[in-house]
Motif scaffolding. Sequence first.
Motif, PDB file in Angstrom:
ATOM      1  N   GLY A   6       0.748  -1.265  -0.001  1.00  0.00           N
ATOM      2  CA  GLY A   6      -0.141   0.038  -0.077  1.00  0.00           C
ATOM      3  C   GLY A   6       0.894   1.062  -0.027  1.00  0.00           C
ATOM      4  O   GLY A   6       2.129   1.296   0.305  1.00  0.00           O
ATOM      5  N   ASP A   7       0.097   2.316  -0.334  1.00  0.00           N
ATOM      6  CA  ASP A   7       0.963   3.885  -0.348  1.00  0.00           C
ATOM      7  C   ASP A   7       1.234   4.205   1.062  1.00  0.00           C
ATOM      8  O   ASP A   7       0.331   3.786   2.046  1.00  0.00           O
ATOM      9  N   ARG A   8       2.177   4.858   1.563  1.00  0.00           N
ATOM     10  CA  ARG A   8       2.121   5.591   2.814  1.00  0.00           C
ATOM     11  C   ARG A   8       2.109   6.896   2.641  1.00  0.00           C
ATOM     12  O   ARG A   8       2.723   7.475   3.261  1.00  0.00           O
ATOM     13  N   SER A   9       0.997   7.500   2.248  1.00  0.00           N
ATOM     14  CA  SER A   9       0.674   8.776   2.154  1.00  0.00           C
ATOM     15  C   SER A   9      -0.239   9.103   3.396  1.00  0.00           C
ATOM     16  O   SER A   9      -0.675  10.265   3.301  1.00  0.00           O
ATOM     17  N   GLY A  10      -0.610   8.216   4.109  1.00  0.00           N
ATOM     18  CA  GLY A  10      -1.462   8.429   5.275  1.00  0.00           C
ATOM     19  C   GLY A  10      -0.635   9.118   6.339  1.00  0.00           C
ATOM     20  O   GLY A  10       0.396   8.794   6.788  1.00  0.00           O
ATOM     21  N   GLY A  11      -1.381  10.096   7.121  1.00  0.00           N
ATOM     22  CA  GLY A  11      -0.699  10.990   8.075  1.00  0.00           C
ATOM     23  C   GLY A  11      -0.443  10.207   9.457  1.00  0.00           C
ATOM     24  O   GLY A  11       0.758  10.468   9.905  1.00  0.00           O
ATOM     25  N   HIS A  12      -1.184   9.186   9.478  1.00  0.00           N
ATOM     26  CA  HIS A  12      -0.948   8.297  10.939  1.00  0.00           C
ATOM     27  C   HIS A  12       0.190   7.535  10.700  1.00  0.00           C
ATOM     28  O   HIS A  12       1.089   7.305  11.492  1.00  0.00           O
ATOM     29  N   ASP A  13       0.205   6.823   9.624  1.00  0.00           N
ATOM     30  CA  ASP A  13       1.460   6.098   9.248  1.00  0.00           C
ATOM     31  C   ASP A  13       2.845   6.866   9.332  1.00  0.00           C
ATOM     32  O   ASP A  13       3.737   6.500   9.774  1.00  0.00           O
ATOM     33  N   ASP A  14       2.668   8.039   8.712  1.00  0.00           N
ATOM     34  CA  ASP A  14       4.066   8.903   8.450  1.00  0.00           C
ATOM     35  C   ASP A  14       4.542   9.234  10.162  1.00  0.00           C
ATOM     36  O   ASP A  14       5.546   8.991  10.514  1.00  0.00           O
ATOM     37  N   ALA A  15       3.410   9.519  10.776  1.00  0.00           N
ATOM     38  CA  ALA A  15       3.782   9.813  12.274  1.00  0.00           C
ATOM     39  C   ALA A  15       4.383   8.788  12.921  1.00  0.00           C
ATOM     40  O   ALA A  15       5.238   8.650  13.914  1.00  0.00           O
ATOM     41  N   ALA A  16       3.584   7.383  12.777  1.00  0.00           N
ATOM     42  CA  ALA A  16       4.016   6.267  13.466  1.00  0.00           C
ATOM     43  C   ALA A  16       5.507   5.929  12.891  1.00  0.00           C
ATOM     44  O   ALA A  16       6.444   5.711  13.849  1.00  0.00           O
ATOM     45  N   LEU A  17       6.018   6.143  11.777  1.00  0.00           N
ATOM     46  CA  LEU A  17       7.095   5.671  11.208  1.00  0.00           C
ATOM     47  C   LEU A  17       8.150   6.705  11.759  1.00  0.00           C
ATOM     48  O   LEU A  17       9.178   6.230  12.191  1.00  0.00           O
ATOM     49  N   ASP A  18       7.768   8.034  12.153  1.00  0.00           N
ATOM     50  CA  ASP A  18       8.801   9.117  12.579  1.00  0.00           C
ATOM     51  C   ASP A  18       8.960   8.657  13.894  1.00  0.00           C
ATOM     52  O   ASP A  18      10.026   8.890  14.650  1.00  0.00           O
ATOM     53  N   GLU A  19       7.812   8.393  14.685  1.00  0.00           N
ATOM     54  CA  GLU A  19       8.128   7.869  16.351  1.00  0.00           C
ATOM     55  C   GLU A  19       8.848   6.715  16.162  1.00  0.00           C
ATOM     56  O   GLU A  19       9.756   6.549  17.377  1.00  0.00           O
ATOM     57  N   ILE A  20       8.897   5.786  15.585  1.00  0.00           N
ATOM     58  CA  ILE A  20       9.770   4.443  15.370  1.00  0.00           C
ATOM     59  C   ILE A  20      11.166   4.819  14.988  1.00  0.00           C
ATOM     60  O   ILE A  20      11.855   4.412  15.963  1.00  0.00           O
ATOM     61  N   ASP A  21      11.484   5.782  14.189  1.00  0.00           N
ATOM     62  CA  ASP A  21      12.791   6.309  13.848  1.00  0.00           C
ATOM     63  C   ASP A  21      13.446   6.855  15.308  1.00  0.00           C
ATOM     64  O   ASP A  21      14.626   6.814  15.628  1.00  0.00           O
ATOM     65  N   LEU A  22      12.732   7.968  15.745  1.00  0.00           N
ATOM     66  CA  LEU A  22      13.094   8.576  16.662  1.00  0.00           C
ATOM     67  C   LEU A  22      13.504   7.622  18.184  1.00  0.00           C
ATOM     68  O   LEU A  22      14.447   7.645  18.845  1.00  0.00           O
ATOM     69  N   ALA A  23      12.569   6.536  18.346  1.00  0.00           N
ATOM     70  CA  ALA A  23      12.532   5.691  19.242  1.00  0.00           C
ATOM     71  C   ALA A  23      14.255   4.737  19.060  1.00  0.00           C
ATOM     72  O   ALA A  23      14.928   4.483  20.032  1.00  0.00           O
ATOM     73  N   GLY A  24      14.439   4.573  17.661  1.00  0.00           N
ATOM     74  CA  GLY A  24      15.474   3.993  17.274  1.00  0.00           C
ATOM     75  C   GLY A  24      16.595   4.889  17.631  1.00  0.00           C
ATOM     76  O   GLY A  24      17.716   4.233  18.097  1.00  0.00           O
TER      77      GLY A  24
END
Length: 73
Positions: A6-24
Amino acid sequence: MVSSTGDRSGGHDDAALDEIDLAGELMIAATASPGDRLPTERIDEVLLDRVVPRPTPEPAGEANGHGADPPSS
């Protein structure tokens, strides 16, 4: 669950990915820290070192997609 097809243009998906990157990034910094806890100053460095793109404001009249405002009568 995020589909890899699926495409990743959803705002919630982007926010979740940013949080995962930050936690990492915080986990990497904690692993590299010699103490039992990551000092607050180091946490601030990790968090503030991230470049957060800010949306650029649209010029007046272009937000509705019609260009400049029509002249008034």
